[in-house]
Scaffold this motif. Structure first.
Motif, PDB file in Angstrom:
ATOM      1  N   PRO A   1      53.585  51.183  69.761  1.00  0.00           N
ATOM      2  CA  PRO A   1      53.745  52.150  70.549  1.00  0.00           C
ATOM      3  C   PRO A   1      52.054  52.721  70.856  1.00  0.00           C
ATOM      4  CG  PRO A   1      54.729  52.872  68.657  1.00  0.00           C
ATOM      5  CD  PRO A   1      54.237  51.602  68.514  1.00  0.00           C
ATOM      6  N   GLY A   2      51.855  53.336  71.982  1.00  0.00           N
ATOM      7  CA  GLY A   2      50.630  53.868  72.367  1.00  0.00           C
ATOM      8  C   GLY A   2      49.632  53.097  72.528  1.00  0.00           C
ATOM      9  N   ASP A   3      48.387  53.501  72.240  1.00  0.00           N
ATOM     10  CA  ASP A   3      47.038  52.653  72.707  1.00  0.00           C
ATOM     11  C   ASP A   3      46.641  52.252  71.380  1.00  0.00           C
ATOM     12  OD1 ASP A   3      45.235  51.166  74.245  1.00  0.00           O
ATOM     13  OD2 ASP A   3      44.214  53.054  74.691  1.00  0.00           O
ATOM     14  N   PRO A   4      46.758  51.247  70.759  1.00  0.00           N
ATOM     15  CA  PRO A   4      46.532  50.989  69.340  1.00  0.00           C
ATOM     16  C   PRO A   4      44.758  50.373  69.467  1.00  0.00           C
ATOM     17  CG  PRO A   4      47.607  48.932  70.064  1.00  0.00           C
ATOM     18  CD  PRO A   4      47.851  50.077  70.939  1.00  0.00           C
ATOM     19  N   TYR A   5      44.263  50.884  68.596  1.00  0.00           N
ATOM     20  CA  TYR A   5      42.838  50.557  68.387  1.00  0.00           C
ATOM     21  C   TYR A   5      41.839  50.624  69.875  1.00  0.00           C
ATOM     22  CZ  TYR A   5      44.951  48.171  64.678  1.00  0.00           C
ATOM     23  OH  TYR A   5      46.067  48.011  63.595  1.00  0.00           O
ATOM     24  N   GLY A   6      42.407  51.478  70.792  1.00  0.00           N
ATOM     25  CA  GLY A   6      41.724  51.551  71.938  1.00  0.00           C
ATOM     26  C   GLY A   6      41.466  50.497  72.836  1.00  0.00           C
ATOM     27  N   LEU A   7      42.578  49.423  72.493  1.00  0.00           N
ATOM     28  CA  LEU A   7      42.632  48.000  73.479  1.00  0.00           C
ATOM     29  C   LEU A   7      43.704  48.427  74.425  1.00  0.00           C
ATOM     30  CD1 LEU A   7      42.451  45.731  70.489  1.00  0.00           C
ATOM     31  CD2 LEU A   7      40.669  46.556  72.054  1.00  0.00           C
ATOM     32  N   VAL A   8      43.575  47.713  75.686  1.00  0.00           N
ATOM     33  CA  VAL A   8      44.464  47.774  76.661  1.00  0.00           C
ATOM     34  C   VAL A   8      45.589  47.008  76.208  1.00  0.00           C
ATOM     35  CG1 VAL A   8      44.892  46.727  79.082  1.00  0.00           C
ATOM     36  CG2 VAL A   8      42.613  47.577  78.375  1.00  0.00           C
ATOM     37  N   GLU A   9      46.936  47.739  76.538  1.00  0.00           N
ATOM     38  CA  GLU A   9      48.043  47.101  76.059  1.00  0.00           C
ATOM     39  C   GLU A   9      48.471  45.883  76.771  1.00  0.00           C
ATOM     40  OE1 GLU A   9      51.340  46.560  74.037  1.00  0.00           O
ATOM     41  OE2 GLU A   9      49.982  47.881  73.428  1.00  0.00           O
ATOM     42  N   LEU A  10      48.714  44.797  76.030  1.00  0.00           N
ATOM     43  CA  LEU A  10      49.041  43.391  76.791  1.00  0.00           C
ATOM     44  C   LEU A  10      50.674  43.428  77.069  1.00  0.00           C
ATOM     45  CD1 LEU A  10      47.075  41.241  74.046  1.00  0.00           C
ATOM     46  CD2 LEU A  10      46.435  41.806  76.663  1.00  0.00           C
ATOM     47  N   THR A  11      50.911  42.651  78.082  1.00  0.00           N
ATOM     48  CA  THR A  11      52.249  42.498  78.698  1.00  0.00           C
ATOM     49  C   THR A  11      52.689  41.124  78.425  1.00  0.00           C
ATOM     50  OG1 THR A  11      51.372  42.120  80.779  1.00  0.00           O
ATOM     51  CG2 THR A  11      51.915  44.442  80.282  1.00  0.00           C
ATOM     52  N   ASP A  12      51.889  40.114  78.524  1.00  0.00           N
ATOM     53  CA  ASP A  12      52.175  38.726  77.925  1.00  0.00           C
ATOM     54  C   ASP A  12      51.374  38.189  77.567  1.00  0.00           C
ATOM     55  OD1 ASP A  12      50.642  38.619  80.047  1.00  0.00           O
ATOM     56  OD2 ASP A  12      51.572  37.225  81.129  1.00  0.00           O
TER      57      ASP A  12
END
Length: 185
Positions: A99-110
């Motif tokens: 959950p959230g924004d881990p390590y400042g990376l963009v969250e992947l969807t696929d």
């Protein structure tokens, strides 16, 4: 003992020997082979003709227009577009993410098929460690769209954390409780 004697002889009168070697006259370099080419009239005419503008040649050059296309480059562009479309079709949605924004990376969807994110890999490894009968390599490979050979290698060689409690020994021979050792592979 022998090294000490050898060192004494090696360092004996070292400064004088170094000064003598430095003060020696250096050997002169061998002279270069003298090349004497007298300037000829033909050479100067050739240089002049190269440096002068040739107006008829320039006019012919301005009248020429060339348009070329490389059929191999066009075919390569078409195949790269087809590959991009096929790769888009070969993607799968994420099974697990933080959950959230881990390590400042963009969250992947696929993710592409045959690949795992770090969170998915850790989740698959921990579930296999906890319940190896339920989470077999075949089930993990099917769940995450992986190759069975790669999945077996992942489960065999990738061990993220292994907690070991190592009690240190005290003076009276009994183990002291409360020391936690972490091995990270």
């Amino acid at each position: 003992m022998g090294a000490r004697v050898v060192r004494m002889f090696r360092n004996f009168n070292l400064e004088n020997r170094v000064f003598r070697e430095i003060s020696k006259e250096k050997p002169r370099a061998a002279p270069r082979h003298a090349v004497s080419v007298p300037p000829s009239a033909d050479a100067s005419k050739a240089v002049d003709s190269v440096n002068q503008k040739n107006h008829p040649l320039l006019n012919h050059l301005r009248s020429v227009y060339v348009e070329s296309t490389d059929p191999a480059a066009a075919a390569a562009a078409e195949t790269s577009q087809e590959l991009a479309q096929s790769k888009e079709a070969e993607r799968r949605p994420l099974k697990f993410s933080l959950p959230g924004d881990p390590y400042g990376l963009v969250e992947l969807t696929d993710v592409p098929k045959g690949k795992l994110t770090i969170t998915e890999a850790l989740k698959a490894l921990s579930s296999h460690q906890r319940q190896p009968q339920t989470w077999t390599p075949e089930k993990i490979a099917q769940e995450y769209s992986l190759d069975l050979k790669d999945t077996k290698a992942l489960l065999e060689f990738f061990i993220p954390f292994q907690v070991q409690i190592i009690p240190p020994k005290t003076e009276n021979g009994q183990a002291n409780k409360g020391f936690l050792g972490l091995d990270c592979w």
